[in-house]
Structures are given as C-alpha cells and as structure tokens.
Design a protein around this motif. Structure first.
Motif, PDB file in Angstrom:
ATOM      1  N   HIS A  14       0.698  -1.182  -0.017  1.00  0.00           N
ATOM      2  CA  HIS A  14       0.011  -0.014   0.161  1.00  0.00           C
ATOM      3  C   HIS A  14       0.854   1.287  -0.113  1.00  0.00           C
ATOM      4  O   HIS A  14       0.981   2.114   1.004  1.00  0.00           O
ATOM      5  CB  HIS A  14      -0.957  -0.160   1.302  1.00  0.00           C
ATOM      6  CG  HIS A  14      -2.034   0.817   1.264  1.00  0.00           C
ATOM      7  ND1 HIS A  14      -2.343   1.871   0.247  1.00  0.00           N
ATOM      8  CD2 HIS A  14      -3.117   0.913   2.060  1.00  0.00           C
ATOM      9  CE1 HIS A  14      -3.449   2.405   0.460  1.00  0.00           C
ATOM     10  NE2 HIS A  14      -4.022   1.902   1.695  1.00  0.00           N
TER      11      HIS A  14
ATOM     12  N   ARG B 170      -0.850  -5.107   4.589  1.00  0.00           N
ATOM     13  CA  ARG B 170      -0.139  -4.505   3.432  1.00  0.00           C
ATOM     14  C   ARG B 170       0.557  -3.061   3.840  1.00  0.00           C
ATOM     15  O   ARG B 170       1.372  -2.669   3.479  1.00  0.00           O
ATOM     16  CB  ARG B 170      -1.063  -4.508   2.282  1.00  0.00           C
ATOM     17  CG  ARG B 170      -2.724  -3.604   2.671  1.00  0.00           C
ATOM     18  CD  ARG B 170      -3.254  -3.556   1.391  1.00  0.00           C
ATOM     19  NE  ARG B 170      -4.496  -3.123   1.496  1.00  0.00           N
ATOM     20  CZ  ARG B 170      -5.759  -3.489   1.146  1.00  0.00           C
ATOM     21  NH1 ARG B 170      -5.675  -4.680   0.291  1.00  0.00           N
ATOM     22  NH2 ARG B 170      -6.637  -2.960   1.271  1.00  0.00           N
TER      23      ARG B 170
ATOM     24  N   ARG C  68      -5.212  -2.898  12.281  1.00  0.00           N
ATOM     25  CA  ARG C  68      -6.519  -3.560  12.507  1.00  0.00           C
ATOM     26  C   ARG C  68      -6.181  -4.966  12.014  1.00  0.00           C
ATOM     27  O   ARG C  68      -5.429  -5.484  11.196  1.00  0.00           O
ATOM     28  CB  ARG C  68      -7.388  -2.746  11.281  1.00  0.00           C
ATOM     29  CG  ARG C  68      -8.842  -3.269  11.447  1.00  0.00           C
ATOM     30  CD  ARG C  68      -9.660  -2.483  10.490  1.00  0.00           C
ATOM     31  NE  ARG C  68      -9.205  -2.723   8.985  1.00  0.00           N
ATOM     32  CZ  ARG C  68      -9.764  -3.730   8.227  1.00  0.00           C
ATOM     33  NH1 ARG C  68     -10.583  -4.651   8.811  1.00  0.00           N
ATOM     34  NH2 ARG C  68      -9.293  -3.908   7.084  1.00  0.00           N
TER      35      ARG C  68
ATOM     36  N   GLN D  62      -7.266  -7.963  10.245  1.00  0.00           N
ATOM     37  CA  GLN D  62      -7.696  -7.915   8.733  1.00  0.00           C
ATOM     38  C   GLN D  62      -8.767  -9.070   8.526  1.00  0.00           C
ATOM     39  O   GLN D  62      -8.315 -10.084   7.885  1.00  0.00           O
ATOM     40  CB  GLN D  62      -6.600  -7.971   7.826  1.00  0.00           C
ATOM     41  CG  GLN D  62      -5.612  -6.895   7.811  1.00  0.00           C
ATOM     42  CD  GLN D  62      -6.044  -5.532   7.431  1.00  0.00           C
ATOM     43  OE1 GLN D  62      -6.367  -5.456   6.221  1.00  0.00           O
ATOM     44  NE2 GLN D  62      -6.145  -4.711   8.405  1.00  0.00           N
TER      45      GLN D  62
END
Ligand code: NCD
Length: 341
Positions: free
Chosen positions: A152, A194, A257, A259
């Motif tokens: 990302h 990512r 977070r 995922q």
C-alpha cells in the motif's frame, strides 16, 4: 527526482511509469516526494485549493475492495490537480457479470485514461496490470492503492510524510535519514497487513528502528527480505511478541487493524484478548513517553487494537495521516503523469 524512480524497474517494466510497491521508491525519492507534498499542502490551504497541473489528464479509479479514505483521497487529489476522474465502482459494473480484470482494464484503457488507480484483494493484481500495459493491452500509469496483504505504497508515503513533519524530527535533521535513532513499534495483525509491508519498510528506509509486535501466530515470515537491497542507513526491522517491553522508550506506536476480511483462521482467541495483550490500552497509553506519537491507517476498531483514549489523544497523528493523504496522492499523480509546475 528522476522520473524513472517511480517506475517498476525492479520488475523490468521500463516502458511506463508506475507505483506498484514501496520498493519502487528509495530514501531520496521519498524525500523528494515529501517536498512535493509540502507544496501541495500549501495549495490545499488556499481559498481555491486547486491547480491546473493535470488539466486534460484522466485518472480512473478501480476499487475491487471497500474503501473510504483511500478512494476519496485519490479522487480528491486528481480533482485538485484539475484532472478528470473516472470513478469505477466494481459493485455496479460488468465485473459482476464475470468480466475479467484484463478485459475491465482494457475497457477503461480504450476510453483513454492516463492513470489507473487500483485496489484489489489479490496480491500482485497491480503488477499484473502493469505487465499488460507493458505488453500493449492498454496504456496507463498503474498506481497500487492496496493489493491483498502485499503493498500500500501511498499509505507509506502519507505516513512517512506525517512523521517527518511531526515534533519527532528536528529542522536540522538529514531528510533522507530523518528517523535515525527513533524507535517505532508496529502492533496488531502483522501477518495480513499490507500497510505494514509498505509503511514499516519506508520508515526503515528513512532510518527508523522498527519492531513489529503481535502474537506469534500473526507474525509474518521472511521479513529479512522486506528491506530493498541497497537500503542505506541504520533502519531495521525485527519481530517481537512482547508489547510491554517494546513500548518502553518507543517514539512511535503504529496500530494495525485485524484484517478479518483476509483470514478466517482462529489465530487469536478474541478481540478482547488481543486488546489486553497487544492493544494500545489506556494503561499502556499512560506509560508512554510524553512525546510518543500514535498512528493508525484507519479504519480503526476501537477497543481491539486501540483504545478510544489513545485514538483521540493529543499525540495521535491519525487525523493528520488522513489529511495528508490527499496531498500525498497529489504528489504521486503529479510525478507519474508528468505535470509541470
Ligand atoms: C488500510 C488498508 O485498506 O489496507 N486502510 C487504508 O487504506 N487506509 C488498512 C486497513 O484496512 O486496516
């Protein structure tokens, strides 16, 4: 910055300029982009926050996964640069009728686009699109807006920029090693993130010592291979499963977070348990140094990886990360599409 730095040289894709992963950048490319972001932050503070730099260019967004901030910030960035925006919602498209990624991209390409910003659940989808560009299937600069667990890169750009302009980095610091001597802790779902694979690497490229903390069941493999070869300075990455020890003297705490959309194995007992052992709880928050910065790429799961008190703390850079996302994506589109100042 030389235009070539953003091309996917590592993949041998030489015909076109793309941003596929953070390995397409290096410390000096990050620094030059940060300087470009400074200029766009100034533009965005004007009463009319718009420049004609990309007039006549078309930016298409193709999001195969849900997204709020990334998609909106790319589309806002393109509009602020006066580009036309072709927003393509996969949920309302022929993808639902079984159209392949290649055919969908070629269809958009046939409408003459200059950049294709893609988010996809499969790692490597943007790389595959770049290969098709190379083969002449269609023509556009490919920008990876998040692919599976893989990369990302624009999140890494907004994160490194936000930190480089924070109280942690003094005016006299060498921009290309501005995080030297700083200890960064990334905590949460390491394995499926990512953001971690881009942001921690970019921070290490700028000299940060990064510790990746989470339950061993969520440790990623092969982190020795994450830092690009030739990465200079004293930046480093290492794994740990002991958050309390690692938080002592941490300069940055970056929460990730769980995922859940990318895994359904029982890799930890519950959100409450994860919060207790690996979350930035109120108790851990109270033990941080007064200067420690708190970060999260969003969306947050309050009460899991981060407590509300930590999210809303005065040292939280979370809102700044989002705000800087627009100028960061402007800098990327501007560089890739060859805008003139
Ligand atoms: C992240 C993503 O989608 O990878 N969010 C974002 O782009 N701001 C992180 C996440 O979803 O947890």
């Amino acid at each position: 910055m030389t235009q070539g730095r953003l091309s996917a040289k590592s993949l041998g894709l030489t015909k076109h300029r793309h941003l596929l992963g953070v390995e397409d950048l290096d410390a000096s490319a990050l620094v030059e982009l940060h300087e470009q972001i400074d200029r766009f932050v100034e533009v965005l503070s004007r009463p009319n926050p718009k420049v004609p730099a990309l007039t006549g260019k078309t930016v298409a967004t193709m999001f195969y996964e849900d997204s709020t901030r990334t998609r909106v910030s790319f589309e806002t960035a393109a509009r602020r640069l006066s580009a036309d925006v072709m927003g393509f919602a996969v949920s309302a498209s022929s993808v639902k009728k079984g159209e392949s990624l290649r055919d969908t991209a070629a269809t958009l390409g046939a409408m003459r686009i200059d950049a294709l910003v893609v988010r996809h659940g499969a790692a490597g989808a943007p790389v595959q699109l770049a290969r098709w560009v190379e083969e002449g299937v269609f023509d556009a600069a490919i920008v990876n807006a998040g692919d599976g667990w893989h990369q990302h890169p624009t999140q890494a750009l907004t994160d490194t920029y936000t930190l480089a302009r924070s109280w942690l980095v003094g005016d006299g610091a060498d921009p290309s090693s501005c995080f030297s001597g700083l200890r960064f802790v990334f905590a949460g779902d390491l394995r499926h993130s990512r953001v971690l694979r881009s942001s921690a690497v970019a921070c290490a490229m700028l000299g940060a010592q990064c510790v990746l903390v989470g339950p061993v069941s969520l440790h990623p493999s092969g982190i020795d291979l994450w830092l690009p070869s030739g990465c200079s300075g004293d930046g480093s990455l290492r794994l740990s499963d002991d958050l309390d020890t690692e938080l002592v003297n941490a300069d940055v705490v970056y929460l990730l977070r769980v995922q859940s959309e990318r895994q359904n194995e029982a890799l930890f007992p519950s959100g409450a348990e994860l919060h207790q052992r690996y979350g930035l709880t109120e108790a851990r928050l109270s033990r941080l140094k007064p200067t420690t910065a708190i970060m999260h790429p969003g969306p947050m799961n309050r009460g899991v990886e981060i407590s509300s008190k930590a999210a809303d703390h005065p040292n939280s850079l979370i809102v700044k990360q989002v705000a800087n996302g627009v100028a960061s994506r402007m800098a990327v589109l501007y560089r890739l599409l060859g805008g003139e100042e």
